[in-house]
Design a protein around this motif. Structure first.
Motif, short mmCIF file in Angstrom:
data_model
loop_
_atom_site.label_atom_id
_atom_site.label_comp_id
_atom_site.label_asym_id
_atom_site.label_seq_id
_atom_site.Cartn_x
_atom_site.Cartn_y
_atom_site.Cartn_z
N LEU A 39 0.84 -1.21 0.00
CA LEU A 39 0.00 0.00 0.00
C LEU A 39 0.87 1.26 0.00
O LEU A 39 1.82 1.37 0.78
N ALA A 45 -1.56 0.69 -5.04
CA ALA A 45 -0.74 -0.52 -4.91
C ALA A 45 0.57 -0.30 -5.65
O ALA A 45 0.57 0.13 -6.81
N ALA A 77 -2.54 -4.77 -0.93
CA ALA A 77 -2.83 -3.36 -0.65
C ALA A 77 -4.29 -3.20 -0.22
O ALA A 77 -4.60 -2.38 0.64
#
Ligand SMILES: Cc1cc2nc3c(=O)[nH]c(=O)nc-3n(C[C@H](O)[C@H](O)[C@H](O)COP(=O)(O)O)c2cc1C
Length: 204
Positions: free
Chosen positions: A59, A96, A133
């Protein structure tokens, strides 16, 4: 707000259960109270401990406060998401990192072969990046609530447009835009029903 199941089966105290889940809501308006960088830092310091596949932590978060930054984002949002994003104290693009594997020698050092395997598999890498993510986004929303704030997540935007504007080198892929702040007095519509345990869980 549904009552907890009978008995004291959850370790987390009732106030924390309410703050994180039972009373927590998705906010659509916010007060003008700012969300300082230090508060985001504290939220991140909490939620970074949430688990991800091979500890990949893909993330990435882009914060925006200025009018200028928002003007770059707003045209890519669906019409109904624009006004609240223009006025929220803080807006985050959650993305992501498809090259997350570059960090693996440091964050997953005991399996050095994984980085080389992922180097040769961009499609598999992107799938892993998106999945993990997304897990981290869940942790982040709960972390925002743990700070006494409310999140307004929005998937209603054009990801290709956001990626071209904010991530032109193609490494990051936008997944969600989230408004963050203290909820305004008219922040919520009625709570929608949640599926029951027996709709969702079965034992085989
Ligand atoms: C991944 C995701 C995408 C969402 N996209 C939008 C959106 O584009 N616009 C919007 O107004 N709400 C959006 N929502 C808000 C949901 O409709 C809301 O969280 C859900 O109905 C639960 O509301 P509650 O937390 O108040 O019970 C989104 C929520 C999530 C988690």
């Amino acid at each position: 707000m549904s009552a907890p199941p009978a008995g004291d089966l959850l370790t987390l105290d009732a106030a924390a259960q309410n703050l994180l889940f039972r009373a927590a809501r998705t906010a659509n308006t916010f007060t003008g109270e700012p969300v300082p960088d230090e508060q985001i830092r504290a939220i991140h310091d909490l939620i970074r401990h949430g688990p991800t596949g091979f500890n990949s932590q893909p993330l990435r978060i882009v914060l925006m406060r200025s009018v200028a930054a928002r003007q770059r984002l707003l045209p890519h949002l669906s019409e109904r998401n624009r006004a609240k994003t223009a006025t929220a104290p803080l807006v985050a693009i959650l993305a992501a990192d498809t090259a997350f594997h570059e960090h693996l020698p440091r964050i997953f050092p005991h399996r050095p072969g994984i980085k080389d395997r992922l180097d040769a598999d961009p499609a598999g890498r992107e799938a892993q990046a998106r999945f993990n993510a997304a897990l981290q986004i869940g942790y982040l929303i709960v972390g925002i609530r743990a700070a006494g704030l409310a999140a307004g997540p929005m998937a209603g935007f054009d990801p290709a447009g956001v990626d071209a504007e904010f991530f032109p080198n193609g490494r990051l892929r936008s997944l969600l835009v989230v408004n963050i702040g203290r909820p305004g007095p008219d922040a919520w519509a009625d709570r929608l029903p949640r599926l029951a345990h027996d709709d969702v869980v079965r034992t085989v």
